[in-house]
Design an enzyme around this catalytic site. Structure first.
Site, PDB file in Angstrom:
ATOM      1  N   ARG A   1     -14.063  -6.131 -11.161  1.00  0.00           N
ATOM      2  CA  ARG A   1     -14.223  -5.391  -9.897  1.00  0.00           C
ATOM      3  C   ARG A   1     -14.901  -4.027 -10.108  1.00  0.00           C
ATOM      4  O   ARG A   1     -14.753  -3.399 -11.140  1.00  0.00           O
ATOM      5  CB  ARG A   1     -12.857  -5.248  -9.204  1.00  0.00           C
ATOM      6  CG  ARG A   1     -12.320  -6.630  -8.847  1.00  0.00           C
ATOM      7  CD  ARG A   1     -11.001  -6.573  -8.148  1.00  0.00           C
ATOM      8  NE  ARG A   1     -11.121  -5.924  -6.848  1.00  0.00           N
ATOM      9  CZ  ARG A   1     -10.084  -5.608  -6.085  1.00  0.00           C
ATOM     10  NH1 ARG A   1      -8.855  -5.881  -6.505  1.00  0.00           N
ATOM     11  NH2 ARG A   1     -10.260  -5.026  -4.925  1.00  0.00           N
TER      12      ARG A   1
ATOM     13  N   ASP B   1      -7.791  -7.135   4.793  1.00  0.00           N
ATOM     14  CA  ASP B   1      -6.982  -8.073   3.998  1.00  0.00           C
ATOM     15  C   ASP B   1      -6.548  -9.301   4.799  1.00  0.00           C
ATOM     16  O   ASP B   1      -6.051 -10.270   4.234  1.00  0.00           O
ATOM     17  CB  ASP B   1      -5.739  -7.364   3.437  1.00  0.00           C
ATOM     18  CG  ASP B   1      -6.133  -6.300   2.416  1.00  0.00           C
ATOM     19  OD1 ASP B   1      -7.203  -6.433   1.800  1.00  0.00           O
ATOM     20  OD2 ASP B   1      -5.366  -5.335   2.237  1.00  0.00           O
TER      21      ASP B   1
ATOM     22  N   ARG C   1       1.723   4.352  -3.099  1.00  0.00           N
ATOM     23  CA  ARG C   1       1.469   5.782  -2.876  1.00  0.00           C
ATOM     24  C   ARG C   1       2.720   6.627  -3.136  1.00  0.00           C
ATOM     25  O   ARG C   1       2.642   7.675  -3.769  1.00  0.00           O
ATOM     26  CB  ARG C   1       0.941   5.987  -1.450  1.00  0.00           C
ATOM     27  CG  ARG C   1      -0.518   5.517  -1.322  1.00  0.00           C
ATOM     28  CD  ARG C   1      -0.874   5.202   0.099  1.00  0.00           C
ATOM     29  NE  ARG C   1      -2.311   4.984   0.288  1.00  0.00           N
ATOM     30  CZ  ARG C   1      -2.948   3.840   0.046  1.00  0.00           C
ATOM     31  NH1 ARG C   1      -2.299   2.803  -0.423  1.00  0.00           N
ATOM     32  NH2 ARG C   1      -4.249   3.732   0.273  1.00  0.00           N
TER      33      ARG C   1
ATOM     34  N   SER D   1     -13.319   2.844   2.088  1.00  0.00           N
ATOM     35  CA  SER D   1     -12.290   2.385   1.155  1.00  0.00           C
ATOM     36  C   SER D   1     -11.145   3.380   1.078  1.00  0.00           C
ATOM     37  O   SER D   1     -11.321   4.537   0.697  1.00  0.00           O
ATOM     38  CB  SER D   1     -12.892   2.198  -0.242  1.00  0.00           C
ATOM     39  OG  SER D   1     -11.855   2.150  -1.206  1.00  0.00           O
TER      40      SER D   1
ATOM     41  N   SER E   1       0.829  -1.217   0.000  1.00  0.00           N
ATOM     42  CA  SER E   1       0.000   0.000   0.000  1.00  0.00           C
ATOM     43  C   SER E   1       0.858   1.259   0.000  1.00  0.00           C
ATOM     44  O   SER E   1       0.608   2.200  -0.754  1.00  0.00           O
ATOM     45  CB  SER E   1      -0.807   0.059   1.295  1.00  0.00           C
ATOM     46  OG  SER E   1      -2.012  -0.572   1.170  1.00  0.00           O
TER      47      SER E   1
ATOM     48  N   ARG F   1     -13.824 -13.485  -1.653  1.00  0.00           N
ATOM     49  CA  ARG F   1     -13.039 -14.124  -0.593  1.00  0.00           C
ATOM     50  C   ARG F   1     -13.893 -14.871   0.427  1.00  0.00           C
ATOM     51  O   ARG F   1     -13.405 -15.805   1.060  1.00  0.00           O
ATOM     52  CB  ARG F   1     -12.141 -13.095   0.106  1.00  0.00           C
ATOM     53  CG  ARG F   1     -10.977 -12.694  -0.777  1.00  0.00           C
ATOM     54  CD  ARG F   1     -10.017 -11.708  -0.127  1.00  0.00           C
ATOM     55  NE  ARG F   1      -8.879 -11.503  -1.000  1.00  0.00           N
ATOM     56  CZ  ARG F   1      -8.039 -10.483  -0.910  1.00  0.00           C
ATOM     57  NH1 ARG F   1      -8.201  -9.570   0.033  1.00  0.00           N
ATOM     58  NH2 ARG F   1      -7.020 -10.371  -1.750  1.00  0.00           N
TER      59      ARG F   1
HETATM   60  C1  S3P Z   1      -5.820  -0.805  -0.106  1.00  0.00           C
HETATM   61  C2  S3P Z   1      -7.077  -0.671   0.444  1.00  0.00           C
HETATM   62  C3  S3P Z   1      -7.986  -1.804   0.644  1.00  0.00           C
HETATM   63  C4  S3P Z   1      -7.234  -3.126   0.628  1.00  0.00           C
HETATM   64  C5  S3P Z   1      -6.290  -3.230  -0.518  1.00  0.00           C
HETATM   65  C6  S3P Z   1      -5.268  -2.111  -0.495  1.00  0.00           C
HETATM   66  C7  S3P Z   1      -5.013   0.407  -0.282  1.00  0.00           C
HETATM   67  O1  S3P Z   1      -8.926  -1.807  -0.401  1.00  0.00           O
HETATM   68  O2  S3P Z   1      -8.132  -4.208   0.598  1.00  0.00           O
HETATM   69  O3  S3P Z   1      -5.608  -4.470  -0.475  1.00  0.00           O
HETATM   70  O4  S3P Z   1      -3.800   0.287  -0.575  1.00  0.00           O
HETATM   71  O5  S3P Z   1      -5.551   1.499  -0.141  1.00  0.00           O
HETATM   72  P1  S3P Z   1     -10.264  -0.888  -0.380  1.00  0.00           P
HETATM   73  O6  S3P Z   1      -9.850   0.530  -0.456  1.00  0.00           O
HETATM   74  O7  S3P Z   1     -11.039  -1.321  -1.587  1.00  0.00           O
HETATM   75  O8  S3P Z   1     -10.945  -1.258   0.903  1.00  0.00           O
END
Ligand code: S3P
Length: 432
Positions: free
Chosen positions: A128, A320, A33, A172, A29, A351
Site C-alpha cells: 500500500r 469502506d 485514535r 484521507s 477508527s 476492492r
Molecule cells: C480510516 C480512514 C479511511 C478508511 C480506513 C480507516 C481511518 O482510509 O478507509 O478504513 O481510520 O482514518 P483513508 O484515510 O486511506 O481514506
C-alpha cells in the site's frame, strides 16, 4: 502471522430472514485514535468497548514496544500515558499487521520522536502507498525511508518538527490524522486542508483530551507543542461493521433487525443518507452525544430499494461501505453505480477488482471502470466459490451476497474478517 496465507473457508446458505437485536464491536477508527493519543497524553486513559479487531490489537502491540504498558480486560483498555515526550525507542521493529491506520497515523507520532523506528506490515499492507504520509512529514522535518515506490516498511528518523500548511492531495482521514499528530510536536500552528470532508474522529478525540482544534471550512489546525490529558471514553459500535447487517436486513425478505449503540458521526453515516431516500426502511433511534461522538440505535426492515448513482460527494464518507453497497446494488430496481472511488484500488485489496470478480462468479453483470463500478439491478445471484483476497470487507460483503443467492456460497480465506470484526460469522448465524 498466517491470517492471509489462510486457507480457511466459510459456507453460507441463503437466509429466510434477518431478525434480532445485536450489539457490534467498538469502532475501529475511534479505538486506534484514543489508543495512540492516550499513549502520549498525561495521566490515565480508560477506553470502554475498545474494538476487538486485529487492527486495533496491532496498534496496542506497537504502543507496547514504544514503552506504554497497556492493560486489557475484555473490551476495556487502560493505561497511563507517557506524555508527549515519554515514548521509548523501540528495540524491535513495530508491526502494523494488516492495518493501514496503524502504520500511517503512528508514523505521524513517530515523526516527532528523537529516535529512529521501523514499522512494517503484512503482505497486503506492504503493497500500500505511503508517499501520502512521507511527503507532509518530510516537509515537517522527519527523515523517512521506505521500500521501493514508497511502500512499507518505513524507517522513521524523527526529531524537531516545523509546523506546515498542507493541502491534502487525496481525501484521507489517515493522512490528515498523521499530519495533525505530527503537528502536536511542531512548534506553532499546523494546518491541514481537505479536498472533501473525511471522518473527524481525530479532531473530536483531541478536543476530548483538552487540545484546542481550529476548524474552518475544510481546514483543520492544531498548535504544538500540545499537552494532552488522559481521559475515559466509551467507543460507539462500528457503523462500517453495521453496514453488512443493515444491507442484509434490507435485502432479505421478512427481516427486522435492531443494531444497538452504533456510532452516528455524520462523517460516517453517508450510507444512511444514501439508502433512506432509495427506499431503505432504516430508523435511527435514541440518539445522544457521548464523548463528542453521536451514538444511537439503527432499526432496519426488508425494503424495496430503488438504486441509482452514488453522488461523488458522498464517496469519502462511505468509502469502506462501497463493497457491500455494490452487492446490494444487484438487488435494487435500477442497479447502482459510482465513480470517484479510485482509492478502493489501494485498500487492503483492490476492492473494485475483487468485488467485480466475485459478483461475476455469482453470475452477476458488473462493469468496472478505473474509479468505480456499475452493477445492474434485479439480478439473481447464484451460490459460488468466491475469494476474500485477504480483505475483511470483501469477505463480509460476499457473506451478505450469499444470503440472497440461490444455493450455497463458499468464501475462501474467510478468517480475514478478524481484521475488523472477530465473531462476524457467529453474529450473522445468530440473526439468520
Ligand atoms: C480510516 C480512514 C479511511 C478508511 C480506513 C480507516 C481511518 O482510509 O478507509 O478504513 O481510520 O482514518 P483513508 O484515510 O486511506 O481514506
Amino acid at each position: 502471522m498466517g491470517l492471509f496465507s489462510s486457507t480457511k473457508s466459510k459456507k453460507i446458505k441463503p437466509a429466510k430472514a434477518v431478525n434480532g437485536s445485536i450489539q457490534l464491536p467498538g469502532d475501529k477508527s475511534i479505538s486506534h485514535r484514543y489508543a495512540m493519543l492516550g499513549a502520549i497524553a498525561e495521566g490515565r486513559t480508560e477506553i470502554h468497548f475498545f474494538s476487538s479487531s486485529a487492527d486495533c490489537e496491532s496498534t496496542l502491540a506497537c504502543l507496547g514496544k514504544l514503552g506504554v504498558s497497556v492493560e486489557r480486560k475484555e473490551n476495556v483498555v487502560t493505561f497511563d500515558g507517557v506524555g508527549l515526550r515519554g515514548l521509548r525507542s523501540p528495540r524491535e521493529v513495530l508491526d502494523a499487521g494488516n492495518s493501514g491506520s496503524t502504520m500511517r497515523m503512528l508514523t505521524g507520532i513517530l515523526a516527532g520522536q528523537p529516535f529512529r523506528s521501523v514499522i512494517r506490515g503484512d503482505a497486503s499492507l506492504s503493497r500500500r502507498p505511503m508517499q501520502r504520509v512521507i511527503d507532509p512529514l518530510a516537509r515537517m522535518g522527519a527523515r523517512i525511508k521506505s521500500a521501493e515506490e514508497a511502500r512499507p516498511p518505513l524507517e522513521i528518523e524523527g526529531g524537531a518538527l516545523q509546523p506546515i500548511h498542507y493541502e491534502l492531495p487525496v481525501a484521507s482521514a489517515q493522512v490528515k490524522s498523521a499530519v495533525l499528530f505530527a503537528g502536536l510536536y511542531a512548534d506553532g500552528e499546523t494546518e491541514v486542508v481537505e479536498p472533501m470532508a473525511t471522518r473527524d474522529h481525530t479532531e473530536i478525540a483531541l478536543e476530548q483530551m483538552g487540545v484546542e482544534i481550529g476548524r474552518h471550512r475544510q481546514t483543520v489546525s492544531v498548535r504544538g507543542p500540545a499537552r494532552l490529558q488522559g481521559t475515559t471514553v466509551h467507543i460507539p459500535g462500528d457503523i462500517s461493521s453495521a453496514a453488512f447487517f443493515l444491507a442484509a436486513a434490507l435485502l432479505v425478505p421478512q427481516s427486522n433487525l435492531v443494531i444497538q449503540n452504533i456510532g452516528l458521526n455524520p462523517t460516517r453515516t453517508a450510507i444512511l443518507d444514501l439508502l433512506s431516500p432509495m427506499g431503505g426502511d432504516i430508523r435511527v433511534l435514541n440518539v445522544e452525544r457521548l464523548h463528542g461522538e453521536l451514538i444511537g440505535d439503527l432499526h432496519a426492515e426488508s425494503s424495496r430499494l430503488e438504486g441509482g448513482e452514488i453522488p461523488p460527494g458522498l464517496i469519502p464518507r462511505l468509502i469502506d461501505e462501497l463493497p457491500v453497497l455494490a452487492v446490494l446494488g444487484t438487488q435494487t430496481e435500477k442497479g447502482l453505480s459510482f465513480r470517484g472511488a479510485a482509492e478502493l484500488r489501494v485498500k487492503e485489496s483492490d476492492r473494485l477488482a475483487a468485488v467485480a470478480e466475485n459478483l461475476r462468479r455469482m453470475g452477476a453483470e458488473v462493469e468496472e471502470s478505473a474509479d468505480g463500478l456499475r452493477v445492474a439491478g434485479r439480478q439473481a445471484l447464484r451460490g459460488a466459490e468466491v475469494e476474500s483476497y485477504g480483505d475483511h470487507r470483501i469477505a463480509m460483503a460476499f457473506a451478505v451476497a450469499a444470503l440472497v443467492a440461490q444455493g450455497t456460497t463458499l468464501i475462501r480465506g474467510s478468517d480475514c474478517v478478524d481484521v475488523s470484526f472477530p465473531g462476524f460469522f457467529d453474529v450473522l448465524a445468530r440473526v439468520t
